[in-house]
Design a protein around this motif. Structure first.
Motif, PDB file in Angstrom:
ATOM      1  N   ASN A  57       5.463  -2.567 -10.512  1.00 21.50           N
ATOM      2  CA  ASN A  57       4.396  -3.573 -10.494  1.00 21.50           C
ATOM      3  C   ASN A  57       4.827  -4.766  -9.650  1.00 21.50           C
ATOM      4  O   ASN A  57       5.979  -4.857  -9.210  1.00 21.50           O
ATOM      5  CB  ASN A  57       4.015  -4.003 -11.914  1.00 21.50           C
TER       6      ASN A  57
ATOM      7  N   ASN B 299       3.778   1.561  -5.505  1.00 21.67           N
ATOM      8  CA  ASN B 299       2.973   1.995  -6.646  1.00 21.67           C
ATOM      9  C   ASN B 299       3.824   2.424  -7.840  1.00 21.67           C
ATOM     10  O   ASN B 299       3.330   2.484  -8.973  1.00 21.67           O
ATOM     11  CB  ASN B 299       2.062   3.152  -6.233  1.00 21.67           C
TER      12      ASN B 299
ATOM     13  N   GLU C 154       3.546   4.219  -1.288  1.00 24.40           N
ATOM     14  CA  GLU C 154       3.768   4.965  -2.530  1.00 24.40           C
ATOM     15  C   GLU C 154       4.930   4.384  -3.319  1.00 24.40           C
ATOM     16  O   GLU C 154       4.928   4.383  -4.550  1.00 24.40           O
ATOM     17  CB  GLU C 154       4.042   6.438  -2.181  1.00 24.40           C
TER      18      GLU C 154
ATOM     19  N   ASP D  96       0.813  -1.222   0.000  1.00 23.77           N
ATOM     20  CA  ASP D  96       0.000   0.000   0.000  1.00 23.77           C
ATOM     21  C   ASP D  96       0.844   1.268   0.000  1.00 23.77           C
ATOM     22  O   ASP D  96       0.302   2.369   0.049  1.00 23.77           O
ATOM     23  CB  ASP D  96      -0.927   0.025   1.229  1.00 23.77           C
TER      24      ASP D  96
END
Length: 435
Positions: free
Chosen positions: A196, A193, A190, A188
């Motif tokens: 992948n 993100n 940053e 979760d």
């Protein structure tokens, strides 16, 4: 500009370093190599042309230690460029690529001085399949300009420096797959993100799907089965063998047929002491090691009689007198009724009368008085309990020859005339009266 200055610096360095310095043995001799006399001038000139070079901020003090460190860091790139099989090494140095050579990769990772002054041209670092068993090599993060970092197929462990990696703004491709990092909650974040899930396959950072499925399987199927089996085992212990439970979790006086089976080796003939009219007597050993006399009542009775039997057993359990055998418990199952008392190693009165010890009238009188005290206790305190008095049922304790009434007629009801008659028979057998 920085790239050309760096290449210019390497080219100028090769002009005044002998060929032996740039040979394959240089890496082995780094600890003994020293800068040439005009090396400081070369460094100063380079910094004047490009102050952004990493080593420029470390030359202000002109410390010999810093100069030596910078000198060693300029030797390594040429060798590392060849090891990485990069084309046009003289013109550019874009990547560090070492695959499947664990000794070589570990060697270059140990050169902290090189990573400290990492060339600005390097934008890709690949150290794949090298069986590296250390923690995350944080020194490679000194190359803050890199765009690709691949450390897959190693055995790296410990935590991943997420904050340090997050500061690498140019990093667009990261591969930490197939390592042994500690599982962290980064899905979760940053940082996660930016890449992948393929960047973290079997890295240990993400929950293992197969392992989670196994956990769910254990939780939903195996765990309930184990709980059911444990409950069944506990239920069996409570119903059949409560003597295996803690004393506080069981009624120590209420025994089961399984407990008496174990105590008497399944009522073997070796444990059988005597057979009487509706009563078989066994010598057994309880689980706590106590020797016990087990009186088994063979007569079949109704459910109402069994209920009365249990009430009488509870009353007998409360008997406390020095001339009464101590009652340890009873069994009142559908197939077995038994009264369990302590085992006394002393002989009975019948055997004692045939010995020379019984020739003294004083000793006989003492035995009779003990029986009288026990009988009076029963008549006064427990008139509902019937007992059996005869020379074979009155035992003598093995320490002080104290008489012990050992047989109680459970379930026969109270009959004072019968009790008095049996007492007179006992006196006659001891030659105190004649009937």
């Amino acid at each position: 500009m920085a790239s050309s200055l760096f290449i210019f610096f390497l080219t100028s360095l090769s002009n005044f370093l002998p060929l032996s310095v740039l040979s394959a043995t240089v890496l082995e001799d780094l600890a003994t190599l020293t800068p040439p006399p005009d090396f400081t001038t070369t460094i100063t000139t380079n910094c004047l042309h490009n102050p952004l070079l990493r080593y420029c901020n470390n030359t202000s003090s002109s410390s010999p230690m810093n100069i030596t460190e910078i000198f060693r860091s300029t030797i390594v790139p040429g060798h590392l460029c060849n090891e990485s099989k990069n084309p046009n090494c003289i013109d550019s140095f874009p990547k560090i690529r070492i695959h499947g050579r664990p000794k070589t990769a570990a060697l270059y990772l140990s050169f902290n001085f090189f990573w400290k002054y990492c060339p600005l041209t390097v934008v890709e670092i690949q150290l794949v399949n090298n069986s590296l068993k250390s923690e995350f090599p944080t020194n490679v993060l000194s190359c803050a300009q890199i765009r690709t970092l691949d450390l897959s197929y190693n055995q790296l462990s410990g935590s991943v420096p997420v904050q340090s990696l997050s500061r690498l703004t140019s990093l667009t491709h990261l591969n930490l797959s197939y390592n042994r990092f500690l599982e962290e909650k980064i899905s979760d974040s940053e940082f996660f993100n930016r890449f992948n899930a393929s960047s973290f396959i079997h890295s240990g950072l993400l929950p293992d799907v197969k392992r989670n499925k196994m956990r769910v399987l254990v939780l939903l199927i195996v765990f309930p089965i184990v709980v059911i089996l444990l409950c069944c085992c506990l239920g069996w212990l409570c119903l059949k063998r409560p003597d295996y439970l803690r004393r506080t979790c069981r009624r120590s006086h209420k025994l089961t047929s399984a407990m008496l089976d174990a105590a008497t080796d399944e009522f073997s003939d070796q444990r059988l002491v005597s057979k009487g009219n509706g009563v078989d007597i066994y010598r057994g050993t309880l689980r706590d090691g106590r020797e016990a006399k087990i009186e088994v009542y063979t007569e079949k009775v109704s459910k109402e009689k069994r209920r009365e039997f249990e009430e009488e057993c509870e009353a007998v359990l409360k008997l406390r007198h020095k001339n009464l055998v101590k009652v340890l418990g009873w069994c009142n199952s559908r197939n077995l009724r038994a009264l369990v008392t302590e085992w006394t190693n002393g002989e009975n009165v019948e055997t004692w009368l045939s010995s020379s010890l019984a020739s003294s009238w004083r000793r006989r009188l003492r035995v009779v008085m003990g029986v009288v005290e026990g009988v009076c206790y029963l008549w006064e305190q427990w008139p509902e309990i019937t007992f059996d008095l005869n020379t074979s049922s009155v035992l003598l304790s093995d320490d002080d020859q104290e008489p012990l009434i050992s047989q109680f007629k459970i379930g026969d009801g109270n009959s004072s005339s019968t009790s008095k008659g049996s007492f007179l028979v006992l006196l006659e057998n001891m030659n105190f009266v004649k009937i």
